[in-house]
Enzyme design. Structure first.
Site, mmCIF file in Angstrom:
data_model
loop_
_atom_site.group_PDB
_atom_site.id
_atom_site.type_symbol
_atom_site.label_atom_id
_atom_site.label_comp_id
_atom_site.label_asym_id
_atom_site.label_seq_id
_atom_site.Cartn_x
_atom_site.Cartn_y
_atom_site.Cartn_z
ATOM 1 N N ARG A 228 0.845 -1.211 0.000
ATOM 2 C CA ARG A 228 0.000 0.000 0.000
ATOM 3 C C ARG A 228 0.874 1.254 0.000
ATOM 4 O O ARG A 228 0.566 2.242 -0.667
ATOM 5 C CB ARG A 228 -0.932 0.033 1.214
ATOM 6 C CG ARG A 228 -2.034 -0.996 1.177
ATOM 7 C CD ARG A 228 -3.157 -0.679 0.207
ATOM 8 N NE ARG A 228 -3.153 -1.308 -1.078
ATOM 9 C CZ ARG A 228 -3.197 -2.614 -1.379
ATOM 10 N NH1 ARG A 228 -3.175 -3.523 -0.440
ATOM 11 N NH2 ARG A 228 -3.246 -3.018 -2.622
ATOM 12 N N GLU B 240 2.082 1.575 -3.384
ATOM 13 C CA GLU B 240 0.959 1.984 -4.222
ATOM 14 C C GLU B 240 0.666 3.484 -4.070
ATOM 15 O O GLU B 240 0.326 4.160 -5.043
ATOM 16 C CB GLU B 240 -0.271 1.164 -3.834
ATOM 17 C CG GLU B 240 -1.457 1.341 -4.741
ATOM 18 C CD GLU B 240 -2.591 0.419 -4.327
ATOM 19 O OE1 GLU B 240 -3.125 -0.246 -5.217
ATOM 20 O OE2 GLU B 240 -2.940 0.381 -3.124
ATOM 21 N N SER C 11 15.107 14.992 0.211
ATOM 22 C CA SER C 11 16.127 14.074 0.703
ATOM 23 C C SER C 11 15.511 12.937 1.511
ATOM 24 O O SER C 11 14.564 13.137 2.267
ATOM 25 C CB SER C 11 17.124 14.829 1.586
ATOM 26 O OG SER C 11 18.081 13.937 2.129
#
Length: 163
Positions: free
Chosen positions: A103, A106, A129
């Site tokens: 997830r 995703e 960064s």
């Protein structure tokens, strides 16, 4: 009956983790300690503490002393196990198989370009960064009693150099 949720590790399912992971997670489970409690003892953020357990962050000499103390691990053994530099990024297959880690992947897959566009508009051409970086996880409960995960990423903005 205690209702404690503890992250544990079956090392056989994670062959790319360092040897230190098995030792750290076993002691964590034996002592029934959460990452929050361990982090509080060693004076670090709980995500940074968990990253040490997974071999993704370097433990300082002070961290090793305090980890040995809170986990009941021999200091010399822990110092030996954590003396090298992390081999970051190799512990997870890609794309990730674990549903929660997937997830997170995703989210970046679906919103990565949107994040990039908004950051570029706010900061100019550059990157966030992941070295000058901090993160935290918090739990919120809404008025209906639903729990929400709040994940904060805080990275220094690094503008691209003109050359």
């Amino acid at each position: 009956m205690s209702n404690i949720n503890l992250a544990t590790l079956d090392i056989s399912e994670h062959p790319n983790l360092p040897t230190s992971s098995a030792v750290l997670f076993k002691a964590k489970a034996d002592k029934k300690l959460s990452f929050e409690k361990i982090a509080s003892h060693i004076g670090r953020n709980e995500v940074a503490t968990a990253a040490i357990f997974y071999g993704q962050a370097k433990a300082s000499a002070e961290d090793i002393v305090k980890l040995a103390e809170v986990l009941g691990i021999d200091h010399g053994q822990l110092e030996f196990l954590l003396s090298g530099f992390p081999d970051r990024g190799k512990s997870v297959s890609f794309p990730p198989k674990d549903p929660l880690i997937y997830r997170l992947y995703e989210i970046v897959q679906n919103y990565g370009y949107a994040y990039k566009a908004v950051m570029n508009e706010k900061f100019g051409d550059g990157i966030m960064s992941a070295i000058s970086f901090s993160t935290k996880v918090e739990k919120e409960t809404d008025n209906d009693g639903n729990d929400w995960a709040v994940v904060t990423w805080r990275g220094k903005w690094l503008p691209y150099s003109r050359f």
